[in-house]
Write an enzyme that holds these catalytic residues in place. Structure first.
Site, PDB file in Angstrom:
ATOM      1  N   GLY A  99      14.169  29.797  17.082  1.00  0.00           N
ATOM      2  CA  GLY A  99      15.151  30.791  17.493  1.00  0.00           C
ATOM      3  C   GLY A  99      16.032  31.222  16.347  1.00  0.00           C
ATOM      4  N   LYS A 121      22.887  38.362   9.470  1.00  0.00           N
ATOM      5  CA  LYS A 121      22.254  37.111   9.056  1.00  0.00           C
ATOM      6  C   LYS A 121      23.247  36.281   8.257  1.00  0.00           C
ATOM      7  CE  LYS A 121      18.214  35.202   6.704  1.00  0.00           C
ATOM      8  NZ  LYS A 121      16.938  35.516   5.996  1.00  0.00           N
ATOM      9  N   ARG A 184      21.320  43.521   8.471  1.00  0.00           N
ATOM     10  CA  ARG A 184      19.982  44.085   8.287  1.00  0.00           C
ATOM     11  C   ARG A 184      19.556  44.855   9.523  1.00  0.00           C
ATOM     12  NH1 ARG A 184      16.105  38.663   7.999  1.00  0.00           N
ATOM     13  NH2 ARG A 184      16.453  37.915  10.127  1.00  0.00           N
ATOM     14  N   ARG A 191       9.050  38.726  16.782  1.00  0.00           N
ATOM     15  CA  ARG A 191       8.076  38.026  15.950  1.00  0.00           C
ATOM     16  C   ARG A 191       6.928  37.495  16.793  1.00  0.00           C
ATOM     17  NH1 ARG A 191      11.836  35.797  12.016  1.00  0.00           N
ATOM     18  NH2 ARG A 191      13.802  36.899  12.295  1.00  0.00           N
ATOM     19  N   ASP A 261       6.674  32.337  13.041  1.00  0.00           N
ATOM     20  CA  ASP A 261       7.992  32.861  13.424  1.00  0.00           C
ATOM     21  C   ASP A 261       8.553  33.800  12.362  1.00  0.00           C
ATOM     22  OD1 ASP A 261       8.155  30.071  12.213  1.00  0.00           O
ATOM     23  OD2 ASP A 261      10.214  30.725  11.926  1.00  0.00           O
ATOM     24  N   ASN A 262       7.835  33.963  11.237  1.00  0.00           N
ATOM     25  CA  ASN A 262       8.244  34.916  10.207  1.00  0.00           C
ATOM     26  C   ASN A 262       7.291  36.107  10.124  1.00  0.00           C
ATOM     27  OD1 ASN A 262      10.369  33.258   9.495  1.00  0.00           O
ATOM     28  ND2 ASN A 262       9.289  32.288   7.801  1.00  0.00           N
TER      29      ASN A 262
END
EC number: 2.7.7.-
Length: 496
Positions: A99, A121, A184, A191, A261-262
């Site tokens: 998460g 972020k 961002r 994802r 997850d990326n």
């Protein structure tokens, strides 16, 4: 003057309506959380061209209350901050629930570029921070801020960086550093791991809701014609990912942490951690000091992407009629990636079309480059000049001069065989696809070290140069030069 007049604003009002389509998916997909304020936030960088493209006023974003808001220290009117939940495979091992551990989604703006999500972020702890502190350090934030814009300048799909804000708050990593926040933007931050999360937990209704949302928002063509819409989604994502991998390989870009997850469901480059644009070419180059087994080495990236797509296919199986639908959807990747890479590498060599033997011509050059550790970016940039006959600057890059001469003779014969070949036009076309400047590690490191001393001018200089990486401009020769000897000793890890 009364106390009310002196009071700081309760929230930043950008006079723009926010939407919350991800939040509308339901509470199973996220946890609402407010950013944790940073003390004394100060501006480091503002991407004014991006702000204007999004329909935001750059001057407004430079004001003190906007700086605080972009650091997570002041609410933004109309937003609904949340952290999303996902799971994933990390370094090939199932990691379970993950998460947004330090990224907080503010919401979605309608922009001239289409709907765009805005995310902070490094904005503090969330329910998914696990053992982390929810923060990002100045060092890694500068790298993400610059590299996402470098990729955009190269024409490679990516998340983008709107702003970079710093704070004197200490953050402990290998050493004590200071905190920073990157604002961002992307059409979506969804994802592969979001799908894995609901599939692994047997939450088929939520899995279907997420897949329907993605199809309806970005892949409506998957509902056209015959076949299972979710298998067609998998095939469409595979096609975008194949093209992305070809684009990475063609500029010598190493991601460093290609966990599921990326991986973006939209085929974007996402999550800039231990990335690197290669200096000396080495197919087995590992840019992530934490990647002890070399899982994410440069030459393995295309196969890792397919492995990750296979994981996405497994996650989508509950929405398909049979396993074969997923396998059939993944199969085109095996042809799409090499075709896309051959096409892009051919363009780098000035080839106007694709012919038999082109793949071998490219491969033989790469083998020569690897044997002599030739600088990737400089080699291809100089080849553009060589299209007009100036071979010596390219030849000087090689120790094996005779082997290069033999290759160059084949390449030049291939160019001359093209109908209406014109050396100057070919050189110009090659310079449009072979960048003069990329974000090398030592350039980022220099900007970081100056920023850590309070000088942010190099961050701004690099941002401007990376926005036009193919152009020949005065005052930027140092950015296009060979890396200094100390660059090979820079170590980049997952710590950020």
């Amino acid at each position: 003057m009364n106390d009310t007049a002196l009071a700081a604003p309760a929230a930043l009002d950008l006079a723009r309506p926010w939407r919350h389509r991800f939040a509308d998916l339901g509470p199973a997909f996220f946890t609402e959380v407010q950013p944790t304020p940073l003390p004394d936030p100060h501006p480091i960088g503002l991407n004014a061209p991006l702000a204007a493209a999004l329909g935001l006023d750059p001057q407004r974003l430079r004001q003190a209350d906007a700086v605080r808001a972009l650091a997570g220290s002041l609410p933004v009117e109309g937003t609904r901050p949340l952290a999303t939940v996902y799971s994933g495979h990390q370094f090939g091992v199932w990691a379970g629930q993950l998460g947004d551990g330090r990224a907080i989604l503010l919401g979605e703006l309608d922009t001239p570029q289409g709907p765009m999500e805005v995310q902070l972020k490094g904005a503090g702890l969330t329910r998914y921070s696990r053992m982390g502190d929810g923060r990002a350090v100045l060092r890694s934030s500068i790298r993400e801020y610059l590299c996402s814009e470098a990729m955009h300048g190269l024409g490679i799909p990516t998340t983008r960086a709107l702003s970079l804000t710093g704070s004197p708050q200490p953050v402990v990593r290998e050493t004590v550093e200071t905190a920073a926040v990157v604002a961002r933007v992307a059409p979506s931050f969804i994802r592969f791991g979001h799908f894995e999360h609901f599939s692994a937990n047997g939450h088929t209704a939520e899995l279907r809701r997420l897949a329907d949302f993605v199809i309806d928002s970005w892949y409506p063509e998957c509902r056209d014609g015959h076949g299972n819409a979710y298998a067609r989604l998998l095939q469409a994502v595979s096609a975008r990912t194949a093209e992305l991998m070809a684009q990475w390989q063609a500029v010598g870009f190493c991601h460093g942490v290609m966990n599921t997850d990326n991986m973006s469901i939209l085929g974007l480059t996402i999550d800039y951690g231990p990335f690197q644009f290669m200096d000396a070419f080495n197919p087995a180059h590992i840019c992530n000091h934490s990647d002890h087994g070399g899982r994410y080495a440069y030459h393995r990236q295309p196969n890792v992407a397919y492995w990750n797509l296979f994981c996405l296919g497994q996650a989508l199986l509950p929405l398909m009629d049979e396993q074969q639908q997923a396998l059939d959807a993944l199969e085109p990747y095996k042809a799409l990636f090499p075709a896309a890479l051959t096409r892009r590498m051919g363009a780098k060599l000035g080839l106007a079309d694709t012919r038999d033997g082109d793949a071998e011509l490219v491969e033989s050059l790469m083998q020569l480059m690897a044997k002599d550790a030739v600088d990737f970016t400089i080699l291809f940039r100089r080849l553009g000049d060589a299209a007009e006959g100036r071979l010596d600057p390219v030849r000087d890059l090689f120790l094996q001069r005779e082997a290069f001469d033999a290759w160059a003779a084949r390449w030049q014969a291939r160019l001359r065989a093209q109908p209406g070949f014109d050396g100057a036009a070919t050189a110009a076309a090659m310079h449009r696809v072979n960048p003069r400047i990329v974000l090398r590690n030592h350039l980022a490191q220099t900007a970081i070290e100056r920023a850590q001393q309070g000088d942010f001018s190099e961050v701004d200089r690099l941002l401007k140069a990376l926005a036009a990486p193919f152009d020949e401009r005065t005052g930027e020769d140092d950015l296009a030069a060979f890396p200094p000897d100390w660059a090979q000793h820079i170590e980049i890890s997952c710590s950020s």
